[in-house]
Every structure is written in C-alpha cells, then in structure tokens.
Design a protein around this motif. Structure first.
Motif, PDB file in Angstrom:
ATOM      1  N   ALA A   1      11.775   4.712  22.437  1.00  0.00           N
ATOM      2  CA  ALA A   1      11.870   3.405  21.788  1.00  0.00           C
ATOM      3  C   ALA A   1      11.931   2.282  22.813  1.00  0.00           C
ATOM      4  O   ALA A   1      11.273   1.242  22.674  1.00  0.00           O
ATOM      5  N   VAL A   2      12.714   2.481  23.874  1.00  0.00           N
ATOM      6  CA  VAL A   2      12.838   1.464  24.931  1.00  0.00           C
ATOM      7  C   VAL A   2      11.494   1.237  25.628  1.00  0.00           C
ATOM      8  O   VAL A   2      11.080   0.103  25.889  1.00  0.00           O
TER       9      VAL A   2
ATOM     10  N   VAL B   1       6.520  -6.071  24.606  1.00  0.00           N
ATOM     11  CA  VAL B   1       6.867  -7.361  25.225  1.00  0.00           C
ATOM     12  C   VAL B   1       5.818  -7.744  26.269  1.00  0.00           C
ATOM     13  O   VAL B   1       5.395  -8.908  26.359  1.00  0.00           O
ATOM     14  N   PHE B   2       5.371  -6.778  27.051  1.00  0.00           N
ATOM     15  CA  PHE B   2       4.351  -7.032  28.071  1.00  0.00           C
ATOM     16  C   PHE B   2       3.038  -7.504  27.450  1.00  0.00           C
ATOM     17  O   PHE B   2       2.413  -8.468  27.927  1.00  0.00           O
ATOM     18  N   LEU B   3       2.616  -6.850  26.357  1.00  0.00           N
ATOM     19  CA  LEU B   3       1.368  -7.228  25.698  1.00  0.00           C
ATOM     20  C   LEU B   3       1.455  -8.631  25.107  1.00  0.00           C
ATOM     21  O   LEU B   3       0.508  -9.418  25.196  1.00  0.00           O
TER      22      LEU B   3
ATOM     23  N   CYS C   1      -0.861 -11.914  26.141  1.00  0.00           N
ATOM     24  CA  CYS C   1      -1.617 -12.695  25.155  1.00  0.00           C
ATOM     25  C   CYS C   1      -1.268 -14.172  25.247  1.00  0.00           C
ATOM     26  O   CYS C   1      -2.139 -15.040  25.207  1.00  0.00           O
ATOM     27  N   LEU C   2       0.026 -14.479  25.369  1.00  0.00           N
ATOM     28  CA  LEU C   2       0.449 -15.874  25.474  1.00  0.00           C
ATOM     29  C   LEU C   2      -0.044 -16.504  26.764  1.00  0.00           C
ATOM     30  O   LEU C   2      -0.423 -17.676  26.795  1.00  0.00           O
ATOM     31  N   SER C   3      -0.059 -15.737  27.839  1.00  0.00           N
ATOM     32  CA  SER C   3      -0.525 -16.255  29.128  1.00  0.00           C
ATOM     33  C   SER C   3      -1.990 -16.625  29.057  1.00  0.00           C
ATOM     34  O   SER C   3      -2.428 -17.643  29.594  1.00  0.00           O
ATOM     35  N   LYS C   4      -2.802 -15.809  28.365  1.00  0.00           N
ATOM     36  CA  LYS C   4      -4.230 -16.098  28.229  1.00  0.00           C
ATOM     37  C   LYS C   4      -4.439 -17.362  27.406  1.00  0.00           C
ATOM     38  O   LYS C   4      -5.308 -18.179  27.699  1.00  0.00           O
TER      39      LYS C   4
END
Length: 206
Positions: A44-45, A52-54, A58-61
């Motif tokens: 789960a972790v 969170v990484f994905l 997406c936000l960075s792009k």
C-alpha cells in the motif's frame, strides 16, 4: 503463547504452531497473519508513493512554461531597423509612397513556418523606421493560439487585453504590450469564418 483447538481433530495445540502436532492439519497462526498484514502495508505504501509521483509529474508538465515555437517571428518583431528586416526577408518587396509615410511591403511570404499575407515596413516623413506590420494568412485556431503564446512567452503576461463582439463568427481580440515609451507590440485577432482567424501584428518603434 496460547492454546487453540485443532479444527480437524479437536486437540489443543499452540497458537504459534504451523500444523497440528496430533494430526498434522495445517494451522493459520498469528505469525502468518502478522506477516500478511505487514506485506499488505508495504504494498500500500509503495502504491501511494507511485501515485504521488505520477500526480507530481502531471502537474509539472501542465505548469511548464511555453517554449517559443516560431523564433523567426519573434526575431522579425524585435528588428529595430528596416535593414535588419530586409537582411532577413530579402529584397523582393514593393515600395509604396504616401503623403505622410512610405512603406516596403512583402506579399505572400513565410516567416519561419508561419505563412503571412503581408509583412510591411512603415517609415515616417523623414524616412525613420516606425513599425512592422504582419498579417498572418487565414489560419485555424491552433495557429493563432501559438502566435499569442509565443508573444506571451517573449513579452510576459502583463498586457492589455480587450474582447468585443465583432461578428457572428466570434469575438474580436486585442493583446497589447507596452514595453517602453516608444516600444509597443499589438496583436489583433479577427474571426472570419467558423474556426478560421486572421491575425495581425504591429510592432512599433516610434
């Protein structure tokens, strides 16, 4: 340690035993359950970290600054002397004389990948270079959007903007950057048909 009852033979055995010491029946012990819970927690972790990484990627792009696509157009707009423009576009222009000004017009010319109907250089009475006028050929929304994004990337997002009813085809838009007392860049976008636009750029030097 506690005793549990074997579900097969009914004899008492330790709760830590993996199998019944009397009949050999496999038992579900507390240690097995602890290992299973720990494994589920680890999985789960890991999944949360990947998620969170994905999301971050997406936000960075989405937040990545626009990269100027037509550098030739920006170079033309930034030319402060007519001789520099002519070095860039060549000598195939028509000279026009008026009462208060003169101009040199290039017709049906490409600026980089951008197809233009006109590129015209204007001069005042004394022959000083005043501005360059660029009429982009009729184009789809994607082309005019790239022009606007290129100019925002070059001159910033602090500009005067006006939007008004122009015709049944859509709104007339104006973007205006005041760079200095003598320097200004203006873009006018006119919808002329469904999904087709005429984009006009004026780059003033006086």
């Amino acid at each position: 340690m506690a005793l549990i009852q074997c579900p097969k033979c009914g004899e008492n055995v330790s709760d830590t035993s993996k199998e019944c010491i009397h009949c050999g029946y496999p038992l579900k012990t507390k240690n097995v359950r602890k290992i299973n819970k720990r494994a589920v927690l680890i999985v789960a972790v890991v999944l949360i970290i990947i998620l969170v990484f994905l999301v971050f990627m997406c936000l960075s792009k989405k937040e990545k600054n626009h990269t100027i696509q037509n550098t030739a157009l920006i170079t033309l707009i930034e030319c402060s002397q007519s001789s520099t423009v002519k070095d860039m576009l060549g000598d195939n222009y028509e000279h026009k004389s008026g009462k208060d000004s003169t101009s040199d017009r290039y017709t049906d010319i490409h600026v980089g990948d951008l197809e233009c109907k006109y590129v015209e250089l204007f001069y005042d009475k004394t022959g000083n270079y005043e501005r360059v006028y660029i009429m982009v050929a009729e184009s789809e929304k994607e082309v005019k959007d790239i022009v606007v994004k290129d100019l925002i990337a070059q001159y910033g997002d602090e500009y005067y903007y006006e939007k008004s009813d122009f015709s049944e085809n859509g709104d007339f838009e104006v973007y205006d950057w005041t760079i200095s007392q003598e320097r200004r860049v203006e873009v006018g976008i006119v919808p002329i048909d469904d999904g087709v636009y005429r984009t006009v750029i004026n780059s003033y030097y006086r």
